[in-house]
Design a protein around this motif. Structure first.
Motif, mmCIF file in Angstrom:
data_model
loop_
_atom_site.group_PDB
_atom_site.id
_atom_site.type_symbol
_atom_site.label_atom_id
_atom_site.label_comp_id
_atom_site.label_asym_id
_atom_site.label_seq_id
_atom_site.Cartn_x
_atom_site.Cartn_y
_atom_site.Cartn_z
ATOM 1 N N TYR A 117 0.857 -1.191 0.000
ATOM 2 C CA TYR A 117 0.000 0.000 0.000
ATOM 3 C C TYR A 117 0.888 1.235 0.000
ATOM 4 O O TYR A 117 1.911 1.282 0.677
ATOM 5 N N MET A 118 0.479 2.217 -0.768
ATOM 6 C CA MET A 118 1.189 3.497 -0.728
ATOM 7 C C MET A 118 0.162 4.613 -0.680
ATOM 8 O O MET A 118 -0.920 4.506 -1.255
ATOM 9 N N ASP A 119 0.494 5.655 0.049
ATOM 10 C CA ASP A 119 -0.327 6.847 0.037
ATOM 11 C C ASP A 119 -0.097 7.542 -1.303
ATOM 12 O O ASP A 119 0.706 7.102 -2.105
ATOM 13 N N ASP A 120 -0.807 8.609 -1.540
ATOM 14 C CA ASP A 120 -0.715 9.299 -2.824
ATOM 15 C C ASP A 120 0.717 9.435 -3.332
ATOM 16 O O ASP A 120 1.612 9.836 -2.599
ATOM 17 N N SER A 155 3.068 11.556 -5.560
ATOM 18 C CA SER A 155 2.999 12.956 -5.966
ATOM 19 C C SER A 155 4.364 13.454 -6.403
ATOM 20 O O SER A 155 5.392 13.016 -5.887
ATOM 21 N N ARG A 197 -6.146 15.594 -8.626
ATOM 22 C CA ARG A 197 -5.666 14.205 -8.689
ATOM 23 C C ARG A 197 -5.873 13.558 -10.053
ATOM 24 O O ARG A 197 -5.521 12.399 -10.259
ATOM 25 N N PRO A 226 -2.486 1.668 -4.352
ATOM 26 C CA PRO A 226 -2.279 3.057 -3.950
ATOM 27 C C PRO A 226 -3.558 3.693 -3.435
ATOM 28 O O PRO A 226 -4.642 3.458 -3.974
ATOM 29 N N GLY A 227 -3.420 4.479 -2.398
ATOM 30 C CA GLY A 227 -4.522 5.324 -1.965
ATOM 31 C C GLY A 227 -4.429 6.613 -2.763
ATOM 32 O O GLY A 227 -3.344 7.046 -3.128
ATOM 33 N N SER A 228 -5.562 7.221 -3.054
ATOM 34 C CA SER A 228 -5.521 8.462 -3.814
ATOM 35 C C SER A 228 -6.725 9.316 -3.472
ATOM 36 O O SER A 228 -7.853 8.810 -3.414
ATOM 37 N N GLY A 229 -6.483 10.577 -3.255
ATOM 38 C CA GLY A 229 -7.577 11.508 -3.034
ATOM 39 C C GLY A 229 -8.384 11.691 -4.311
ATOM 40 O O GLY A 229 -8.093 11.095 -5.343
ATOM 41 N N HIS A 269 -13.524 4.727 -0.563
ATOM 42 C CA HIS A 269 -13.373 4.813 0.882
ATOM 43 C C HIS A 269 -14.200 6.006 1.341
ATOM 44 O O HIS A 269 -14.125 7.076 0.746
#
Length: 84
Positions: free
Chosen positions: A14-17, A19, A59, A51-54, A77
């Motif tokens: 898992y990775m956050d955004d 950028s 985005r 990946p998590g993404s806003g 989510h």
């Protein structure tokens, strides 16, 4: 970035955004970072990169990068901010 287990789909990275700085965009850095993450996930024995993404207009380029790399939108989510 972190590795975790999930009963429904196994070991994943898992990775956050992801950028990049505005002036560094559209130069291939995001794609190279994503390719490195795929390789790192394989090295760590993961079956997926998640990946998590806003959301929102800021985005759009990141989402295009993920989709162009063969990723799919797998979940939404939801958030509820609690007040005191």
């Amino acid at each position: 970035m972190r590795v975790g287990p999930a009963l429904s789909f196994g070991r994943y990275l898992y990775m956050d955004d992801l950028s990049t700085l505005g002036e560094a965009r559209r130069q291939g850095y995001g794609r190279r970072l994503l390719e490195w993450l795929f390789a790192e996930a394989r090295r760590l024995g993961c079956g997926q990169v998640r990946p998590g993404s806003g959301i929102g207009p800021a985005r759009t380029d990141a989402h295009r990068l993920y989709l162009d790399a063969g990723m799919a939108i797998a979940a939404h989510h939801f958030t509820h901010i609690l007040t005191r």
